[in-house]
Design a protein around this motif. Structure first.
Motif, short mmCIF file in Angstrom:
data_model
loop_
_atom_site.label_atom_id
_atom_site.label_comp_id
_atom_site.label_asym_id
_atom_site.label_seq_id
_atom_site.Cartn_x
_atom_site.Cartn_y
_atom_site.Cartn_z
N TYR A 54 -6.46 71.62 -37.74
CA TYR A 54 -5.28 72.10 -38.46
C TYR A 54 -4.04 71.34 -38.01
CZ TYR A 54 -7.79 76.07 -40.41
OH TYR A 54 -8.66 76.85 -41.10
N ALA A 55 -3.92 71.08 -36.72
CA ALA A 55 -2.77 70.35 -36.20
C ALA A 55 -2.72 68.94 -36.77
CB ALA A 55 -2.82 70.29 -34.68
N ILE A 56 -3.88 68.29 -36.87
CA ILE A 56 -3.92 66.95 -37.43
C ILE A 56 -3.51 66.97 -38.90
CG2 ILE A 56 -5.48 65.07 -38.05
CD1 ILE A 56 -7.06 65.79 -35.48
N VAL A 62 2.96 66.99 -43.23
CA VAL A 62 4.41 67.13 -43.08
C VAL A 62 5.06 65.75 -42.96
CG1 VAL A 62 6.23 67.95 -41.53
CG2 VAL A 62 4.34 69.45 -42.15
N GLY A 63 4.44 64.86 -42.21
CA GLY A 63 4.99 63.50 -42.09
C GLY A 63 5.02 62.77 -43.42
N PHE A 105 5.22 57.69 -37.95
CA PHE A 105 5.20 58.53 -36.76
C PHE A 105 4.22 59.69 -36.92
CE2 PHE A 105 9.69 56.95 -35.92
CZ PHE A 105 9.25 56.02 -35.01
N GLY A 106 4.18 60.29 -38.11
CA GLY A 106 3.22 61.36 -38.35
C GLY A 106 1.79 60.87 -38.23
N PHE A 107 1.54 59.66 -38.74
CA PHE A 107 0.21 59.07 -38.63
C PHE A 107 -0.16 58.81 -37.18
CE2 PHE A 107 -2.32 55.15 -38.34
CZ PHE A 107 -3.50 55.62 -38.88
N LEU A 108 0.77 58.28 -36.40
CA LEU A 108 0.47 57.98 -35.00
C LEU A 108 0.20 59.25 -34.19
CD1 LEU A 108 3.01 55.12 -34.21
CD2 LEU A 108 0.54 54.96 -34.43
N VAL A 109 0.98 60.29 -34.43
CA VAL A 109 0.75 61.54 -33.71
C VAL A 109 -0.61 62.12 -34.07
CG1 VAL A 109 1.53 63.93 -33.50
CG2 VAL A 109 3.17 62.07 -33.37
N SER A 110 -0.96 62.08 -35.36
CA SER A 110 -2.28 62.60 -35.76
C SER A 110 -3.40 61.73 -35.21
CB SER A 110 -2.37 62.72 -37.27
OG SER A 110 -2.30 61.44 -37.86
N PHE A 115 -7.92 61.18 -31.18
CA PHE A 115 -8.56 60.62 -30.00
C PHE A 115 -8.56 61.58 -28.82
CE2 PHE A 115 -7.66 56.44 -32.07
CZ PHE A 115 -9.00 56.15 -32.28
N LYS A 116 -7.81 62.68 -28.92
CA LYS A 116 -7.85 63.72 -27.89
C LYS A 116 -9.16 64.48 -27.96
CE LYS A 116 -5.56 67.95 -26.47
NZ LYS A 116 -6.75 68.76 -26.45
#
Length: 117
Positions: A54-56, A62-63, A105-110, A115-116
Motif C-alpha cells: 500500500y505504501a508503494i 501521489v507522486g 522523487f515518488g518513483f525513487l521512494v517507491s 528493495f526494503k
C-alpha cells in the motif's frame, strides 16, 4: 449542490475506484510473484507486511498525480508566457522540468520501498 460539482464528485469517485483496482492488482501480482520466488529458491522468508505494498502504491500514485497537476498548471502558464514573449520559453520549460521531478522523487521512494522487502 449543482450539476458541475456532482459531475466532479462522480469523476473523482471513478478515479478512486480505478486507483483502488490498480493497488489491488499490484498487491495480488506482488504476493503471487513472491510465493513463486520462494518456492523456486526453496528458502522460507519472513512474512512480508502487506502494508508495504500500500505504501508503494500510494507513493507512486501521489507522486504521479502531483507531477501531472504541476506540469499541467506550469506548462499552461509557460505556453501562455511564450506566446507573448518567445524568449521566455527556455526559462519556462525549466520550471516544467521541476514539476516532473516530483514524479521522479515518488518513483525513487517507491523503489527504495521495493528493495526494503
Amino acid at each position: 449542490m449543482n450539476l458541475h460539482t456532482f459531475q466532479r464528485l462522480v469523476r473523482a469517485g471513478k478515479t478512486g475506484l480505478f486507483l483502488l483496482g490498480l493497488v489491488t492488482a499490484g498487491m495480488a501480482y506482488a504476493s503471487g510473484d513472491a510465493a513463486v520466488a520462494e518456492a523456486a529458491a526453496g528458502v522460507a522468508k519472513a512474512p512480508v507486511d502487506p502494508a508495504i505494498f500500500y505504501a508503494i502504491a500510494v507513493t507512486m500514485s501521489v507522486g504521479s498525480l502531483s507531477a501531472g497537476f504541476a506540469v499541467g498548471k506550469v506548462g499552461a502558464a509557460a505556453m501562455g508566457a511564450a506566446a507573448e514573449k518567445p524568449e521566455l520559453l527556455g526559462k519556462a520549460i525549466a520550471f516544467v522540468g521541476l514539476g516532473e521531478g516530483i514524479a521522479l522523487f515518488g518513483f525513487l521512494v517507491s523503489l527504495f520501498l521495493v528493495f526494503k522487502i
